[in-house]
Design a protein around this motif. Structure first.
Motif, PDB file in Angstrom:
ATOM      1  N   MET A   1      -2.485  10.859   5.142  1.00 15.67           N
ATOM      2  CA  MET A   1      -3.401  10.265   4.948  1.00 15.67           C
ATOM      3  C   MET A   1      -4.169   9.177   4.618  1.00 15.67           C
ATOM      4  SD  MET A   1      -6.507  13.019   4.002  1.00 15.67           S
ATOM      5  CE  MET A   1      -8.326  11.929   2.398  1.00 15.67           C
ATOM      6  N   TRP A   2      -4.105   8.180   3.697  1.00 18.68           N
ATOM      7  CA  TRP A   2      -4.358   7.427   2.726  1.00 18.68           C
ATOM      8  C   TRP A   2      -3.991   6.292   3.862  1.00 18.68           C
ATOM      9  CZ3 TRP A   2      -8.180   8.346   0.507  1.00 18.68           C
ATOM     10  CH2 TRP A   2      -8.265   9.572  -0.479  1.00 18.68           C
ATOM     11  N   VAL A   3      -2.518   6.295   4.751  1.00 19.20           N
ATOM     12  CA  VAL A   3      -2.480   5.305   5.679  1.00 19.20           C
ATOM     13  C   VAL A   3      -3.745   5.015   6.642  1.00 19.20           C
ATOM     14  CG1 VAL A   3      -0.502   4.697   7.407  1.00 19.20           C
ATOM     15  CG2 VAL A   3      -0.135   5.815   5.128  1.00 19.20           C
ATOM     16  N   THR A   4      -4.324   6.044   7.073  1.00 19.08           N
ATOM     17  CA  THR A   4      -5.386   5.784   8.411  1.00 19.08           C
ATOM     18  C   THR A   4      -6.400   5.673   7.340  1.00 19.08           C
ATOM     19  OG1 THR A   4      -4.485   8.018   8.759  1.00 19.08           O
ATOM     20  CG2 THR A   4      -6.202   7.329  10.166  1.00 19.08           C
ATOM     21  N   PHE A   5      -7.070   5.865   6.471  1.00 19.98           N
ATOM     22  CA  PHE A   5      -7.906   4.704   5.606  1.00 19.98           C
ATOM     23  C   PHE A   5      -7.070   3.433   5.918  1.00 19.98           C
ATOM     24  CE2 PHE A   5      -9.749   8.496   3.314  1.00 19.98           C
ATOM     25  CZ  PHE A   5     -10.198   9.624   4.733  1.00 19.98           C
ATOM     26  N   SER A   6      -6.323   3.145   5.511  1.00 15.69           N
ATOM     27  CA  SER A   6      -5.795   1.456   5.291  1.00 15.69           C
ATOM     28  C   SER A   6      -6.194   0.746   6.264  1.00 15.69           C
ATOM     29  CB  SER A   6      -4.130   1.436   4.832  1.00 15.69           C
ATOM     30  OG  SER A   6      -4.760   2.123   3.479  1.00 15.69           O
ATOM     31  N   VAL A   7      -5.589   1.722   8.307  1.00 11.54           N
ATOM     32  CA  VAL A   7      -5.935   1.342   8.484  1.00 11.54           C
ATOM     33  C   VAL A   7      -6.949   0.647   9.220  1.00 11.54           C
ATOM     34  CG1 VAL A   7      -5.259   1.317  11.637  1.00 11.54           C
ATOM     35  CG2 VAL A   7      -3.336   2.014   9.962  1.00 11.54           C
ATOM     36  N   LEU A   8      -8.059   2.354   9.247  1.00 14.57           N
ATOM     37  CA  LEU A   8      -9.497   1.951  10.134  1.00 14.57           C
ATOM     38  C   LEU A   8      -9.904   0.662   8.617  1.00 14.57           C
ATOM     39  CD1 LEU A   8     -10.366   5.874  10.001  1.00 14.57           C
ATOM     40  CD2 LEU A   8      -9.716   3.657  12.287  1.00 14.57           C
ATOM     41  N   GLY A   9      -8.756   0.280   7.632  1.00 15.14           N
ATOM     42  CA  GLY A   9     -10.032  -0.819   6.705  1.00 15.14           C
ATOM     43  C   GLY A   9      -9.602  -2.148   7.153  1.00 15.14           C
ATOM     44  N   ALA A  10      -8.430  -1.984   7.469  1.00 14.83           N
ATOM     45  CA  ALA A  10      -7.953  -3.263   8.224  1.00 14.83           C
ATOM     46  C   ALA A  10      -8.461  -3.889   9.413  1.00 14.83           C
ATOM     47  CB  ALA A  10      -5.968  -2.814   8.876  1.00 14.83           C
ATOM     48  N   ILE A  11      -8.062  -2.767  10.286  1.00 11.37           N
ATOM     49  CA  ILE A  11      -9.365  -3.161  11.827  1.00 11.37           C
ATOM     50  C   ILE A  11     -11.345  -3.371  10.730  1.00 11.37           C
ATOM     51  CG2 ILE A  11     -10.523  -2.460  13.705  1.00 11.37           C
ATOM     52  CD1 ILE A  11      -7.896  -0.355  13.885  1.00 11.37           C
ATOM     53  N   ALA A  12     -11.363  -2.701  10.370  1.00 16.31           N
ATOM     54  CA  ALA A  12     -12.830  -3.295  10.117  1.00 16.31           C
ATOM     55  C   ALA A  12     -12.813  -4.853   9.264  1.00 16.31           C
ATOM     56  CB  ALA A  12     -13.592  -2.001   8.718  1.00 16.31           C
ATOM     57  N   LEU A  13     -11.847  -4.697   8.429  1.00 14.33           N
ATOM     58  CA  LEU A  13     -11.619  -6.247   7.516  1.00 14.33           C
ATOM     59  C   LEU A  13     -11.751  -7.199   9.005  1.00 14.33           C
ATOM     60  CD1 LEU A  13     -11.866  -7.710   5.045  1.00 14.33           C
ATOM     61  CD2 LEU A  13      -9.395  -7.128   5.025  1.00 14.33           C
ATOM     62  N   GLY A  14     -10.609  -6.628  10.097  1.00 14.03           N
ATOM     63  CA  GLY A  14     -11.088  -8.226  11.255  1.00 14.03           C
ATOM     64  C   GLY A  14     -11.898  -8.220  11.671  1.00 14.03           C
TER      65      GLY A  14
END
Length: 130
Positions: A1-14
């Motif tokens: 689950m935290w991997v999903t948040f990390s991926v979404l956060g990386a996309i948002a940061l990009g």
């Protein structure tokens, strides 16, 4: 689950960095910065919470974090209401979730609410697929 948040956060940061380079300061950029802040907040609180819980004077640290987080939340709220945003409020939006979770960190980690929440949600989601 935290991997999903990390991926979404990386996309948002990009997206946030790309919009910063293009100098497109709008509400969408601020929203992406807040989302990236939420993805970073849990790992920061997971490592910072036990360290803060070991301090002798936890209450002043929690009070300072809550005041800073509240000020950041008010700034982000009023910035969302305006059509254009201020350039440096992107950083405020990024750090607001981190400050809120750091303020709660010394209380969440000893009670094991943070780790238990992620495990419980993952267990519930895995049982739904069967």
């Amino acid at each position: 689950m935290w991997v999903t948040f990390s991926v979404l956060g990386a996309i948002a940061l990009g997206i946030t960095i790309g919009m910063w380079i293009k100098k497109k300061f709008n509400r969408f950029m601020l929203g992406c910065a807040v989302m990236a802040g939420f993805s970073v907040a849990f790992p920061v609180a997971e490592f910072g919470g036990p360290l803060l819980a070991q301090l002798d004077q936890v209450a002043p640290w929690v009070a300072v974090n809550m005041v800073l987080a509240s000020i950041a939340a008010v700034i982000v709220f009023f910035d969302f209401k305006e059509k254009g945003i201020k350039k440096w409020n992107i950083f405020v939006g990024f750090f607001a979730p981190v400050l809120f979770l750091l303020a709660a960190g010394p209380f969440l980690i000893p009670l094991d609410l943070v780790g238990g929440l992620g495990g419980g949600v993952e267990t519930a989601l895995s049982s739904m697929g069967r």
